[in-house]
Design a protein around this motif. Structure first.
Motif, PDB file in Angstrom:
ATOM      1  N   PRO A   1       0.806  -1.229   0.000  1.00 23.45           N
ATOM      2  CA  PRO A   1       0.000   0.000   0.000  1.00 23.45           C
ATOM      3  C   PRO A   1       0.836   1.274   0.000  1.00 23.45           C
ATOM      4  CG  PRO A   1      -0.951  -1.602   1.512  1.00 23.45           C
ATOM      5  CD  PRO A   1       0.374  -2.161   1.066  1.00 23.45           C
ATOM      6  N   TRP A   2       1.982   1.247   0.697  1.00 18.66           N
ATOM      7  CA  TRP A   2       2.767   2.474   0.770  1.00 18.66           C
ATOM      8  C   TRP A   2       3.462   2.765  -0.551  1.00 18.66           C
ATOM      9  CZ3 TRP A   2       7.837   4.313   0.584  1.00 18.66           C
ATOM     10  CH2 TRP A   2       7.981   5.648   0.991  1.00 18.66           C
ATOM     11  N   PHE A   3       4.116   1.774  -1.137  1.00 22.49           N
ATOM     12  CA  PHE A   3       4.774   1.998  -2.425  1.00 22.49           C
ATOM     13  C   PHE A   3       3.743   2.355  -3.496  1.00 22.49           C
ATOM     14  CE2 PHE A   3       8.263  -0.629  -0.553  1.00 22.49           C
ATOM     15  CZ  PHE A   3       9.231   0.363  -0.595  1.00 22.49           C
ATOM     16  N   ASN A   4       2.586   1.709  -3.450  1.00 26.82           N
ATOM     17  CA  ASN A   4       1.530   2.034  -4.405  1.00 26.82           C
ATOM     18  C   ASN A   4       1.123   3.501  -4.272  1.00 26.82           C
ATOM     19  OD1 ASN A   4      -0.662   1.189  -6.370  1.00 26.82           O
ATOM     20  ND2 ASN A   4      -1.920   1.903  -4.675  1.00 26.82           N
ATOM     21  N   ALA A   5       0.992   3.983  -3.028  1.00 26.43           N
ATOM     22  CA  ALA A   5       0.589   5.367  -2.794  1.00 26.43           C
ATOM     23  C   ALA A   5       1.682   6.353  -3.180  1.00 26.43           C
ATOM     24  CB  ALA A   5       0.195   5.562  -1.333  1.00 26.43           C
ATOM     25  N   GLN A   6       2.936   5.914  -3.171  1.00 19.76           N
ATOM     26  CA  GLN A   6       4.025   6.784  -3.608  1.00 19.76           C
ATOM     27  C   GLN A   6       3.999   6.999  -5.124  1.00 19.76           C
ATOM     28  OE1 GLN A   6       6.776   8.353  -1.656  1.00 19.76           O
ATOM     29  NE2 GLN A   6       5.037   8.052  -0.295  1.00 19.76           N
ATOM     30  N   MET A   7       3.496   6.011  -5.849  1.00 20.90           N
ATOM     31  CA  MET A   7       3.553   6.059  -7.308  1.00 20.90           C
ATOM     32  C   MET A   7       2.294   6.627  -7.948  1.00 20.90           C
ATOM     33  SD  MET A   7       5.438   2.430  -8.234  1.00 20.90           S
ATOM     34  CE  MET A   7       4.135   1.392  -7.545  1.00 20.90           C
ATOM     35  N   ARG A   8       1.195   6.649  -7.212  1.00 18.04           N
ATOM     36  CA  ARG A   8      -0.094   6.966  -7.829  1.00 18.04           C
ATOM     37  C   ARG A   8      -0.946   7.861  -6.940  1.00 18.04           C
ATOM     38  NH1 ARG A   8       0.331   1.248  -8.839  1.00 18.04           N
ATOM     39  NH2 ARG A   8       0.204   0.793 -11.090  1.00 18.04           N
ATOM     40  N   THR A   9      -1.852   8.589  -7.589  1.00 19.34           N
ATOM     41  CA  THR A   9      -3.018   9.118  -6.887  1.00 19.34           C
ATOM     42  C   THR A   9      -3.867   7.922  -6.456  1.00 19.34           C
ATOM     43  OG1 THR A   9      -3.048  11.214  -8.071  1.00 19.34           O
ATOM     44  CG2 THR A   9      -5.165  10.412  -7.225  1.00 19.34           C
ATOM     45  N   THR A  10      -4.487   8.014  -5.284  1.00 26.07           N
ATOM     46  CA  THR A  10      -5.345   6.929  -4.814  1.00 26.07           C
ATOM     47  C   THR A  10      -6.727   7.479  -4.455  1.00 26.07           C
ATOM     48  OG1 THR A  10      -4.614   7.175  -2.511  1.00 26.07           O
ATOM     49  CG2 THR A  10      -3.408   5.599  -3.906  1.00 26.07           C
ATOM     50  N   CYS A  11      -7.754   6.667  -4.675  1.00 24.26           N
ATOM     51  CA  CYS A  11      -9.130   6.995  -4.279  1.00 24.26           C
ATOM     52  C   CYS A  11      -9.762   5.749  -3.671  1.00 24.26           C
ATOM     53  CB  CYS A  11      -9.959   7.450  -5.478  1.00 24.26           C
ATOM     54  SG  CYS A  11      -9.468   9.047  -6.167  1.00 24.26           S
ATOM     55  N   VAL A  12     -10.411   5.913  -2.523  1.00 28.44           N
ATOM     56  CA  VAL A  12     -10.995   4.765  -1.840  1.00 28.44           C
ATOM     57  C   VAL A  12     -12.288   5.184  -1.148  1.00 28.44           C
ATOM     58  CG1 VAL A  12      -9.647   5.204   0.265  1.00 28.44           C
ATOM     59  CG2 VAL A  12     -10.529   2.893  -0.191  1.00 28.44           C
TER      60      VAL A  12
END
Length: 468
Positions: A305-316
């Protein structure tokens, strides 16, 4: 909020308090503990707290240290939510000042949730316990103690240093930095800012392993999805069920993968972290930066989750409601979707993208909460060198990793105002003992004492000392 990146243990940072030759005696340990106790035992929660009282307590210490009254300001929008701004005069008044920033408010804490009183400083088993020890009164104390020690030592910085201790970072009261920028910008305008509520030293089992320097943060954004129709009797279902329509819209958002984007800060983090992590993870961090990126490496990193959030905008999706009776077709169904935008992505662009992803005109999307843009701060060699000097002066150097905060800090406001901001928190926190906003919040006593020394050396290094 501060980022924790679990770098493997193996690099131990030992810090020892030291006084320069000829310095006046200053009991850093005792002064630091006394200030921390004052702050923890001054309730600054949104419900019944008072940041003005905390600001006045610290202001009194600077007055006692000989700082002129004209250089101490306790100001704010009302009587209980004031901010403290203290100016330490430098030798060269033509150079733009440096801002040191932290917040005085804390989140709520219920006594019934804690094993001890959250608003009393408790020392037990090598830890200081109390609401705000981690977030962020412990860090604020290290800045205050450092400046008081410099006063005792008659240290003159090359230019003005300005300490701003503010209200409202945690929400529930007027935001202090936002208020100061709008109403008293001349007090805090600076060449750059060091924010104690960001970055930080990660440790494992008490051993420090890496220093994170926050130089960017994602931007908070809430969108409400609403579906309305005429409803009806539950015995006569129809395809336009509002809850089902909303569920399909949320599923489309969940299934959408935002594109990978790197900025100067995240690119530097991945580059520097790759050799430290080693193995498959290190190889993936390196490969993700090559050209358009290695798809297999990106896919593996995205599982974290952390690396994913570093690379992308996130919406949940974070909140959901719908219907008005158990035996009726819902007339209304709503959901809140919380997004964290990468720096540079504008809110109107994101709203249009989500509207296209949902692809259903019966679902209305509206912005519920937005924040101003927060551009990444450029990496500065002088700030990075100051961090290295601060650590090397007291022990083996820690790896320094530029960091993008996935949450939010007051750096949002200073960066948006054109003041480059760098989050540096000198109290090491174990990666498996993050208790900010939680029960029995605590910091190690030795880490707090080391954090005081780090702050002292950091501030001296960035202020370019001048011999009287």
């Amino acid at each position: 909020m501060r980022r924790i990146s679990a770098i493997p243990a193996g690099i131990i940072w030992m810090m020892f308090a030291a006084n320069p030759c000829g310095a006046q005696a200053f009991d850093q340990r005792a002064v630091g503990r006394a200030i921390l106790k004052e702050l923890i035992e001054t309730n600054t929660t949104p419900s019944i707290g008072n940041t003005t009282r905390a600001a006045e307590l610290i202001a009194a210490r600077f007055r006692a240290a000989g700082v002129p009254a004209a250089d101490i300001s306790v100001v704010g929008p009302d009587s209980t939510h004031k901010n403290l701004v203290v100016r330490i005069r430098g030798a060269d008044r033509t150079r733009k000042q440096i801002l040191l920033m932290g917040h005085l408010d804390v989140v709520e804490a219920e006594r019934s949730d804690w094993s001890i009183d959250p608003f009393a400083l408790t020392e037990r088993d090598g830890y200081y316990y109390g609401r705000g020890t981690q977030d962020i009164k412990g860090g604020v104390t290290t800045f205050v103690t450092a400046l008081l020690r410099m006063r005792a030592e008659r240290f003159t910085p090359a230019r003005d240093l300005v300490l701003a201790l503010t209200a409202g970072e945690e929400g529930g009261m007027p935001n202090g930095i936002e208020w100061l920028l709008a109403n008293r910008r001349e007090l805090i305008d600076a060449e750059f800012c060091i924010n104690v509520d960001g970055g930080g030293i990660d440790s494992e089992d008490g051993n420090s392993v890496v220093m994170n320097m926050q130089a960017a943060e994602k931007v908070y954004f809430d969108v409400v999805l609403t579906v309305k129709n005429r409803g009806g009797h539950s015995s006569l279902p129809r395809p336009d069920n509002a809850i089902n329509t909303l569920a399909r819209a949320l599923a489309r958002i969940e299934g959408y993968t935002f594109p990978v984007e790197f900025n100067e800060i995240t690119r530097a983090y991945f580059q520097r972290a790759a050799p430290l992590r080693g193995g498959q993870l290190g190889a993936d961090l390196k490969a993700s930066l090559e050209g358009t990126g290695n798809s297999s490496a990106i896919a593996r990193l995205s599982q974290d989750p952390w690396f994913n959030a570093q690379m992308r905008t996130t919406c949940v999706a974070t909140m959901l409601s719908g219907g008005h009776a158990p035996n009726a077709l819902p007339q209304t169904a709503t959901a809140n979707v919380n997004c964290r935008r990468l720096p540079g992505l504008m809110s109107d662009s994101l709203l249009r993208l989500l509207t296209n992803v949902v692809a259903d005109t019966s679902v209305a999307l509206s912005v519920a909460s937005d924040s101003p843009q927060s551009p990444a701060s450029p990496l500065r060699a002088d700030v990075e060198q100051a961090v290295r000097v601060a650590s090397e002066a007291v022990g083996p150097s820690l790896p320094l990793l530029p960091n993008m905060e996935t949450g939010a800090t007051d750096g949002l406001y200073t960066r948006n105002a054109g003041i480059p901001t760098y989050g540096l928190y000198g109290i090491a926190i174990d990666v498996d003992d993050i208790r900010s906003h939680g029960r029995d919040e605590r910091i190690r006593v030795v880490a707090f004492e080391q954090g005081q020394e780090f702050a002292y050396r950091l501030i001296k290094a960035i202020s370019t000392p001048v011999t009287p």
